[in-house]
Design a protein around this motif. Structure first.
Motif, PDB file in Angstrom:
ATOM      1  N   HIS A  15      -4.555 -13.288  -5.141  1.00 56.93           N
ATOM      2  CA  HIS A  15      -4.678 -12.731  -3.799  1.00 56.93           C
ATOM      3  C   HIS A  15      -3.504 -11.799  -3.509  1.00 56.93           C
ATOM      4  O   HIS A  15      -2.357 -12.101  -3.830  1.00 56.93           O
ATOM      5  CB  HIS A  15      -4.709 -13.855  -2.764  1.00 56.93           C
ATOM      6  CG  HIS A  15      -5.851 -14.791  -2.960  1.00 56.93           C
ATOM      7  ND1 HIS A  15      -5.727 -15.959  -3.670  1.00 56.93           N
ATOM      8  CD2 HIS A  15      -7.138 -14.725  -2.561  1.00 56.93           C
ATOM      9  CE1 HIS A  15      -6.889 -16.579  -3.677  1.00 56.93           C
ATOM     10  NE2 HIS A  15      -7.762 -15.853  -3.021  1.00 56.93           N
ATOM     11  N   TRP A  16      -3.802 -10.681  -2.852  1.00 55.70           N
ATOM     12  CA  TRP A  16      -2.749  -9.715  -2.559  1.00 55.70           C
ATOM     13  C   TRP A  16      -1.713 -10.280  -1.601  1.00 55.70           C
ATOM     14  O   TRP A  16      -0.535  -9.919  -1.663  1.00 55.70           O
ATOM     15  CB  TRP A  16      -3.344  -8.410  -2.024  1.00 55.70           C
ATOM     16  CG  TRP A  16      -3.939  -8.519  -0.656  1.00 55.70           C
ATOM     17  CD1 TRP A  16      -5.227  -8.812  -0.346  1.00 55.70           C
ATOM     18  CD2 TRP A  16      -3.260  -8.360   0.582  1.00 55.70           C
ATOM     19  NE1 TRP A  16      -5.399  -8.853   1.011  1.00 55.70           N
ATOM     20  CE2 TRP A  16      -4.200  -8.566   1.618  1.00 55.70           C
ATOM     21  CE3 TRP A  16      -1.943  -8.055   0.926  1.00 55.70           C
ATOM     22  CZ2 TRP A  16      -3.854  -8.489   2.956  1.00 55.70           C
ATOM     23  CZ3 TRP A  16      -1.617  -7.982   2.269  1.00 55.70           C
ATOM     24  CH2 TRP A  16      -2.572  -8.189   3.261  1.00 55.70           C
ATOM     25  N   THR A  17      -2.128 -11.184  -0.698  1.00 57.48           N
ATOM     26  CA  THR A  17      -1.158 -11.760   0.244  1.00 57.48           C
ATOM     27  C   THR A  17      -0.154 -12.640  -0.488  1.00 57.48           C
ATOM     28  O   THR A  17       1.027 -12.646  -0.141  1.00 57.48           O
ATOM     29  CB  THR A  17      -1.867 -12.570   1.346  1.00 57.48           C
ATOM     30  OG1 THR A  17      -2.751 -13.505   0.732  1.00 57.48           O
ATOM     31  CG2 THR A  17      -2.643 -11.675   2.279  1.00 57.48           C
ATOM     32  N   THR A  18      -0.617 -13.368  -1.487  1.00 58.43           N
ATOM     33  CA  THR A  18       0.289 -14.210  -2.275  1.00 58.43           C
ATOM     34  C   THR A  18       1.296 -13.339  -3.021  1.00 58.43           C
ATOM     35  O   THR A  18       2.491 -13.648  -3.062  1.00 58.43           O
ATOM     36  CB  THR A  18      -0.499 -15.073  -3.277  1.00 58.43           C
ATOM     37  OG1 THR A  18      -1.491 -15.802  -2.569  1.00 58.43           O
ATOM     38  CG2 THR A  18       0.408 -16.035  -4.007  1.00 58.43           C
ATOM     39  N   ILE A  19       0.812 -12.243  -3.581  1.00 63.61           N
ATOM     40  CA  ILE A  19       1.705 -11.337  -4.297  1.00 63.61           C
ATOM     41  C   ILE A  19       2.731 -10.746  -3.328  1.00 63.61           C
ATOM     42  O   ILE A  19       3.925 -10.671  -3.647  1.00 63.61           O
ATOM     43  CB  ILE A  19       0.898 -10.225  -5.004  1.00 63.61           C
ATOM     44  CG1 ILE A  19       0.032 -10.841  -6.111  1.00 63.61           C
ATOM     45  CG2 ILE A  19       1.825  -9.149  -5.567  1.00 63.61           C
ATOM     46  CD1 ILE A  19      -0.978  -9.889  -6.713  1.00 63.61           C
ATOM     47  N   ALA A  20       2.299 -10.363  -2.144  1.00 63.85           N
ATOM     48  CA  ALA A  20       3.208  -9.789  -1.151  1.00 63.85           C
ATOM     49  C   ALA A  20       4.279 -10.797  -0.738  1.00 63.85           C
ATOM     50  O   ALA A  20       5.464 -10.446  -0.611  1.00 63.85           O
ATOM     51  CB  ALA A  20       2.427  -9.314   0.065  1.00 63.85           C
ATOM     52  N   ASP A  45      -1.347 -19.728  -7.297  1.00 62.97           N
ATOM     53  CA  ASP A  45      -2.445 -18.826  -6.959  1.00 62.97           C
ATOM     54  C   ASP A  45      -3.323 -18.561  -8.177  1.00 62.97           C
ATOM     55  O   ASP A  45      -4.546 -18.532  -8.082  1.00 62.97           O
ATOM     56  CB  ASP A  45      -1.884 -17.510  -6.414  1.00 62.97           C
ATOM     57  CG  ASP A  45      -2.963 -16.588  -5.869  1.00 62.97           C
ATOM     58  OD1 ASP A  45      -4.067 -17.073  -5.554  1.00 62.97           O
ATOM     59  OD2 ASP A  45      -2.696 -15.387  -5.758  1.00 62.97           O
ATOM     60  N   ARG A  46      -2.704 -18.408  -9.309  1.00 64.74           N
ATOM     61  CA  ARG A  46      -3.458 -18.076 -10.530  1.00 64.74           C
ATOM     62  C   ARG A  46      -4.245 -19.261 -11.074  1.00 64.74           C
ATOM     63  O   ARG A  46      -5.370 -19.096 -11.535  1.00 64.74           O
ATOM     64  CB  ARG A  46      -2.474 -17.575 -11.591  1.00 64.74           C
ATOM     65  CG  ARG A  46      -3.044 -17.336 -12.940  1.00 64.74           C
ATOM     66  CD  ARG A  46      -3.428 -15.886 -13.093  1.00 64.74           C
ATOM     67  NE  ARG A  46      -3.716 -15.619 -14.476  1.00 64.74           N
ATOM     68  CZ  ARG A  46      -4.918 -15.266 -14.899  1.00 64.74           C
ATOM     69  NH1 ARG A  46      -5.897 -15.119 -14.057  1.00 64.74           N
ATOM     70  NH2 ARG A  46      -5.131 -15.024 -16.158  1.00 64.74           N
ATOM     71  N   PRO A  50      -6.544 -18.966   0.302  1.00 65.88           N
ATOM     72  CA  PRO A  50      -5.483 -18.005   0.612  1.00 65.88           C
ATOM     73  C   PRO A  50      -4.594 -18.423   1.783  1.00 65.88           C
ATOM     74  O   PRO A  50      -3.386 -18.197   1.765  1.00 65.88           O
ATOM     75  CB  PRO A  50      -6.240 -16.713   0.933  1.00 65.88           C
ATOM     76  CG  PRO A  50      -7.537 -16.846   0.208  1.00 65.88           C
ATOM     77  CD  PRO A  50      -7.861 -18.324   0.231  1.00 65.88           C
TER      78      PRO A  50
END
Length: 116
Positions: free
Chosen positions: A2-7, A80-81, A87
């Protein structure tokens, strides 16, 4: 992923790297007493020997906390992975991984200050 987790993980890594970068000169004793940067209290500002001792300690603790934050950021990415957490749970967990170490740092430095 998820992009939020990466951010959030990037935010954790950025804060940790910034803390390490700011802590190294404190540990090395390169920051003289001042009102802007360092472990600034009435006790540390009143006595240069206390200033340098307190800033070496606070710098070492901040570096240790930063290393823990980096590990937590990696753990967040791995969660996350490899898990099926939703999310929103990852966001809350990621924010906790950033906030809790900072609170621990604050508590340790508060307790240290009481013993100066």
């Amino acid at each position: 992923m998820h992009w939020t987790t990466i951010a959030i993980a990037v935010s954790i890594f950025f804060v940790a790297a910034l803390m390490i970068g700011l802590s190294i000169p404190l540990v090395q004793g390169k920051v003289p007493p001042n009102n802007t940067y360092g472990f600034r209290t009435s006790k540390t500002l009143a006595d240069p020997s206390i200033w340098y001792e307190a800033n070496r300690f606070s710098g070492r603790v901040a570096i240790a906390v930063s290393i823990v934050m980096i590990a937590l950021g990696i753990a967040l990415l791995l969660l996350d992975r490899y898990t099926k957490l939703d999310p929103n749970s990852l966001i809350v967990l990621g924010l906790a991984f950033e906030i809790v170490p900072m609170l621990v740092l604050t508590l340790v430095l508060f307790l240290y200050h009481r013993n100066l």
